[in-house]
Write a protein that holds these residues in place. Structure first.
Motif, PDB file in Angstrom:
ATOM      1  N   GLN A 252       0.833  -1.201   0.000  1.00  5.72           N
ATOM      2  CA  GLN A 252       0.000   0.000   0.000  1.00  5.72           C
ATOM      3  C   GLN A 252       0.874   1.260   0.000  1.00  5.72           C
ATOM      4  O   GLN A 252       0.588   2.219  -0.729  1.00  5.72           O
ATOM      5  CB  GLN A 252      -0.919  -0.001   1.207  1.00  5.72           C
ATOM      6  CG  GLN A 252      -1.839   1.196   1.250  1.00  5.72           C
ATOM      7  CD  GLN A 252      -2.725   1.202   2.483  1.00  5.72           C
ATOM      8  OE1 GLN A 252      -2.465   0.528   3.474  1.00  5.72           O
ATOM      9  NE2 GLN A 252      -3.787   1.980   2.423  1.00  5.72           N
ATOM     10  N   ALA A 253       1.933   1.273   0.785  1.00  3.62           N
ATOM     11  CA  ALA A 253       2.832   2.432   0.831  1.00  3.62           C
ATOM     12  C   ALA A 253       3.481   2.665  -0.532  1.00  3.62           C
ATOM     13  O   ALA A 253       3.612   3.811  -0.973  1.00  3.62           O
ATOM     14  CB  ALA A 253       3.900   2.232   1.904  1.00  3.62           C
ATOM     15  N   PHE A 254       3.878   1.591  -1.212  1.00  3.22           N
ATOM     16  CA  PHE A 254       4.462   1.739  -2.543  1.00  3.22           C
ATOM     17  C   PHE A 254       3.448   2.376  -3.492  1.00  3.22           C
ATOM     18  O   PHE A 254       3.771   3.301  -4.233  1.00  3.22           O
ATOM     19  CB  PHE A 254       4.921   0.383  -3.098  1.00  3.22           C
ATOM     20  CG  PHE A 254       5.486   0.492  -4.485  1.00  3.22           C
ATOM     21  CD1 PHE A 254       6.825   0.777  -4.678  1.00  3.22           C
ATOM     22  CD2 PHE A 254       4.677   0.324  -5.600  1.00  3.22           C
ATOM     23  CE1 PHE A 254       7.348   0.903  -5.960  1.00  3.22           C
ATOM     24  CE2 PHE A 254       5.185   0.446  -6.888  1.00  3.22           C
ATOM     25  CZ  PHE A 254       6.520   0.730  -7.064  1.00  3.22           C
ATOM     26  N   SER A 255       2.218   1.876  -3.462  1.00  3.30           N
ATOM     27  CA  SER A 255       1.182   2.420  -4.344  1.00  3.30           C
ATOM     28  C   SER A 255       0.946   3.908  -4.082  1.00  3.30           C
ATOM     29  O   SER A 255       0.781   4.688  -5.025  1.00  3.30           O
ATOM     30  CB  SER A 255      -0.129   1.651  -4.164  1.00  3.30           C
ATOM     31  OG  SER A 255      -0.020   0.357  -4.706  1.00  3.30           O
ATOM     32  N   LEU A 256       0.921   4.292  -2.820  1.00  4.83           N
ATOM     33  CA  LEU A 256       0.675   5.693  -2.471  1.00  4.83           C
ATOM     34  C   LEU A 256       1.812   6.605  -2.898  1.00  4.83           C
ATOM     35  O   LEU A 256       1.594   7.762  -3.260  1.00  4.83           O
ATOM     36  CB  LEU A 256       0.443   5.826  -0.965  1.00  4.83           C
ATOM     37  CG  LEU A 256      -0.857   5.211  -0.443  1.00  4.83           C
ATOM     38  CD1 LEU A 256      -0.885   5.257   1.077  1.00  4.83           C
ATOM     39  CD2 LEU A 256      -2.069   5.925  -1.029  1.00  4.83           C
ATOM     40  N   ARG A 257       3.025   6.106  -2.881  1.00  2.00           N
ATOM     41  CA  ARG A 257       4.199   6.933  -3.190  1.00  2.00           C
ATOM     42  C   ARG A 257       4.614   6.888  -4.665  1.00  2.00           C
ATOM     43  O   ARG A 257       5.514   7.618  -5.065  1.00  2.00           O
ATOM     44  CB  ARG A 257       5.372   6.488  -2.326  1.00  2.00           C
ATOM     45  CG  ARG A 257       5.193   6.842  -0.881  1.00  2.00           C
ATOM     46  CD  ARG A 257       6.419   6.487  -0.068  1.00  2.00           C
ATOM     47  NE  ARG A 257       6.217   6.815   1.322  1.00  2.00           N
ATOM     48  CZ  ARG A 257       5.997   5.919   2.285  1.00  2.00           C
ATOM     49  NH1 ARG A 257       5.993   4.634   2.004  1.00  2.00           N
ATOM     50  NH2 ARG A 257       5.806   6.302   3.523  1.00  2.00           N
ATOM     51  N   ASN A 258       4.003   5.991  -5.423  1.00  2.00           N
ATOM     52  CA  ASN A 258       4.423   5.802  -6.809  1.00  2.00           C
ATOM     53  C   ASN A 258       3.213   5.822  -7.737  1.00  2.00           C
ATOM     54  O   ASN A 258       2.807   4.794  -8.288  1.00  2.00           O
ATOM     55  CB  ASN A 258       5.191   4.482  -6.952  1.00  2.00           C
ATOM     56  CG  ASN A 258       6.486   4.520  -6.190  1.00  2.00           C
ATOM     57  OD1 ASN A 258       7.475   5.062  -6.660  1.00  2.00           O
ATOM     58  ND2 ASN A 258       6.485   3.979  -4.978  1.00  2.00           N
ATOM     59  N   ALA A 259       2.657   7.007  -7.921  1.00  2.00           N
ATOM     60  CA  ALA A 259       1.449   7.153  -8.727  1.00  2.00           C
ATOM     61  C   ALA A 259       1.659   6.727 -10.186  1.00  2.00           C
ATOM     62  O   ALA A 259       0.700   6.436 -10.886  1.00  2.00           O
ATOM     63  CB  ALA A 259       0.960   8.594  -8.676  1.00  2.00           C
TER      64      ALA A 259
END
Length: 66
Positions: A10-17
């Motif tokens: 989830q953190a990756f998804s939020l930081r890598n649009a």
């Protein structure tokens, strides 16, 4: 643990649009991996020692958006 798996994903998804998640079940289906192996947990791949006779394993997949 979720803190080591889903929360990292989830953190990756939020930081890598610029990246979009890919459902692992779709990838496995395309590779003709038998569905009865029950490897997917939601959009992720998850292996359990007691079910799959492997080490515990988690994977998530993203593709770069164009």
């Amino acid at each position: 643990l979720p803190a080591e798996n889903e929360e990292i994903a989830q953190a990756f998804s939020l930081r890598n649009a610029g990246f979009g998640p890919i459902n692992v079940a779709d990838i496995l289906s395309g590779l003709k991996v038998p569905a009865h192996l029950e490897l997917c947990d939601g959009p992720f791949l998850r292996l359990w020692p007691h079910r799959h006779q492997t080490d515990g394993f988690f994977a998530a997949v993203w593709a770069k958006s164009e």
